[in-house]
Design an enzyme around this catalytic site. Structure first.
Site, PDB file in Angstrom:
ATOM      1  N   SER A  10       0.828  -1.210   0.000  1.00 48.02           N
ATOM      2  CA  SER A  10       0.000   0.000   0.000  1.00 48.02           C
ATOM      3  C   SER A  10       0.862   1.259   0.000  1.00 48.02           C
ATOM      4  CB  SER A  10      -0.918   0.018   1.226  1.00 48.02           C
ATOM      5  OG  SER A  10      -1.563   1.269   1.288  1.00 48.02           O
ATOM      6  N   HIS A  35      -0.895  -1.510  -4.142  1.00 48.57           N
ATOM      7  CA  HIS A  35      -2.232  -1.111  -3.663  1.00 48.57           C
ATOM      8  C   HIS A  35      -2.301   0.418  -3.586  1.00 48.57           C
ATOM      9  CE1 HIS A  35      -5.936  -1.946  -1.307  1.00 48.57           C
ATOM     10  NE2 HIS A  35      -5.590  -0.898  -0.575  1.00 48.57           N
ATOM     11  N   ASP A  37      -4.662   3.612  -2.580  1.00 51.01           N
ATOM     12  CA  ASP A  37      -5.834   4.001  -1.793  1.00 51.01           C
ATOM     13  C   ASP A  37      -6.318   5.385  -2.176  1.00 51.01           C
ATOM     14  OD1 ASP A  37      -6.219   1.840   0.221  1.00 51.01           O
ATOM     15  OD2 ASP A  37      -4.140   2.327   0.722  1.00 51.01           O
ATOM     16  N   MET A  39      -8.949   8.238  -1.534  1.00 50.63           N
ATOM     17  CA  MET A  39      -9.897   8.675  -0.484  1.00 50.63           C
ATOM     18  C   MET A  39     -10.403  10.074  -0.801  1.00 50.63           C
ATOM     19  SD  MET A  39      -7.825   7.603   2.915  1.00 50.63           S
ATOM     20  CE  MET A  39      -6.942   6.052   3.065  1.00 50.63           C
ATOM     21  N   HIS A  68      -8.068   0.856  -4.666  1.00 49.38           N
ATOM     22  CA  HIS A  68      -9.091   0.756  -3.627  1.00 49.38           C
ATOM     23  C   HIS A  68      -9.785   2.117  -3.522  1.00 49.38           C
ATOM     24  CE1 HIS A  68      -9.795   0.064   1.014  1.00 49.38           C
ATOM     25  NE2 HIS A  68     -10.915   0.167   0.333  1.00 49.38           N
ATOM     26  N   MET A  70     -12.106   4.497  -1.914  1.00 46.81           N
ATOM     27  CA  MET A  70     -12.863   4.865  -0.719  1.00 46.81           C
ATOM     28  C   MET A  70     -13.518   6.212  -1.006  1.00 46.81           C
ATOM     29  SD  MET A  70     -10.068   3.583   2.054  1.00 46.81           S
ATOM     30  CE  MET A  70      -8.795   3.526   0.815  1.00 46.81           C
ATOM     31  N   MET A 139     -12.228  -5.381   4.894  1.00 47.73           N
ATOM     32  CA  MET A 139     -11.481  -4.389   5.673  1.00 47.73           C
ATOM     33  C   MET A 139     -11.255  -4.943   7.071  1.00 47.73           C
ATOM     34  SD  MET A 139     -10.715  -1.769   3.775  1.00 47.73           S
ATOM     35  CE  MET A 139      -9.884  -0.942   5.128  1.00 47.73           C
ATOM     36  N   ASP A 177      -7.179  -5.893   4.359  1.00 49.67           N
ATOM     37  CA  ASP A 177      -6.550  -4.579   4.315  1.00 49.67           C
ATOM     38  C   ASP A 177      -6.700  -3.886   5.663  1.00 49.67           C
ATOM     39  OD1 ASP A 177      -5.540  -2.137   3.566  1.00 49.67           O
ATOM     40  OD2 ASP A 177      -7.140  -1.654   2.135  1.00 49.67           O
TER      41      ASP A 177
HETATM   42  C1  DX5 Z   1      -6.773   2.129   4.990  1.00 46.05           C
HETATM   43  C2  DX5 Z   1      -6.244   1.698   3.655  1.00 46.05           C
HETATM   44  C3  DX5 Z   1      -5.120   0.746   3.725  1.00 46.05           C
HETATM   45  C4  DX5 Z   1      -3.911   1.229   4.486  1.00 46.05           C
HETATM   46  C5  DX5 Z   1      -3.438   0.045   5.268  1.00 46.05           C
HETATM   47  O1  DX5 Z   1      -8.040   2.612   4.872  1.00 46.05           O
HETATM   48  O2  DX5 Z   1      -7.251   1.112   2.866  1.00 46.05           O
HETATM   49  O3  DX5 Z   1      -4.762   0.240   2.451  1.00 46.05           O
HETATM   50  O4  DX5 Z   1      -2.870   1.684   3.660  1.00 46.05           O
HETATM   51  O5  DX5 Z   1      -2.438   0.469   6.090  1.00 46.05           O
HETATM   52  P1  DX5 Z   1      -1.703  -0.467   7.149  1.00 46.05           P
HETATM   53  O6  DX5 Z   1      -1.132  -1.618   6.365  1.00 46.05           O
HETATM   54  O7  DX5 Z   1      -0.674   0.442   7.711  1.00 46.05           O
HETATM   55  O8  DX5 Z   1      -2.731  -0.879   8.152  1.00 46.05           O
HETATM   56 ZN    ZN Z   2      -6.661   0.029   1.006  1.00 49.82          ZN
END
Ligand code: DX5
Ligand code: ZN
Length: 226
Positions: A10, A35, A37, A39, A68, A70, A139, A177
């Site tokens: 990630s 990965h 993310d 947001m 991903h 969000m 999640m 995740d």
């Molecule tokens: C959180 C993200 C994750 C995040 C995970 O909402 O979707 O992908 O990067 O981070 P770690 O591995 O640090 O928990």
């Molecule tokens: Zn994620």
């Protein structure tokens, strides 16, 4: 059904001032996917990043980009994400009243469709979408932030989901995740997860990306996805 366990690094936990290098290090370390993310500050409190980062990642690696989303209204951005290089696109169950349509849209755009559920969203709600997806993202923390503690009750959900997938008879990946590290990875894999997202475990701490990834991989050696 046995699936190989994959690691998806990630970027949220990477050093953005040298993102290209950090992606290359993960690739050298043998991660399988990257990965990303996205947001929006609405579905989840923070705003992270969007298309320019996906495009930049695409330029430095050939690894599959695992995006991903969000965000609310993910249907407005699917084609752009796939054009930018997403191989897998995950939308949240909680953001999609027309989930079947969005999943089809992802497949028609040329990517693997995937649906994510938050820790409090029950697995049984996915029964009617499972025949259409290539992956479910469970999640294992509440979405929005890296570095959070693994929520233990999600283990039961992973096992329940794997059983539903087996009875369906299709190969569907289960990605986990949040809070994944060498201490939590063996249990999620034993429960049925086949893709481990790791941000802090790979990019955080004092160890190198190569050493951190090796420790994570070693923790699940010998574990098989049932
Ligand atoms: C959180 C993200 C994750 C995040 C995970 O909402 O979707 O992908 O990067 O981070 P770690 O591995 O640090 O928990
Ligand atoms: Zn994620």
């Amino acid at each position: 059904m046995t699936l190989p366990v994959r690691i998806s690094a990630s970027l949220l936990a990477a050093d953005f001032t040298r993102l290209g290098q950090q992606i290359e290090q993960a690739e050298c370390a043998g991660v399988d996917w990257i990965h990303v993310d996205v947001m929006d500050g609405t579905f989840v409190p923070p705003i992270s990043f969007g298309l320019p980062i996906i495009q930049a990642a695409r330029r430095v690696t050939a690894l599959p980009l695992d995006v991903h989303l969000m965000i609310v209204h993910p249907e407005r951005h699917i084609e752009a994400m796939v054009d930018a290089g997403a191989a897998w696109v995950t939308v949240h169950y909680e953001t999609c009243p027309h989930l079947h349509r969005v999943v089809q849209q992802i497949r028609e755009a040329g990517a693997h469709p995937s649906v994510a559920i938050n820790p409090a969203t029950p697995v049984c709600l996915l029964d009617d979408i499972l025949p259409f997806v290539d992956m479910v993202l469970v999640m294992t923390v509440n979405p929005g932030y890296g570095g959070q503690r693994f929520v233990d009750t999600t283990l039961r959900k992973i096992g329940d989901l794997r059983a539903r997938i087996e009875s369906l008879g299709r190969e569907i990946e289960i990605e986990v995740d949040g809070g994944i590290h060498a201490g939590t990875a063996p249990d999620v894999v034993t429960s049925g997860a086949s893709v481990l997202v790791a941000g802090t475990a790979i990019y955080g701490g004092s160890g190198s990306v190569v050493a951190n990834t090796a420790a994570l991989r070693e923790s699940v050696l010998g574990e098989t996805v049932r």
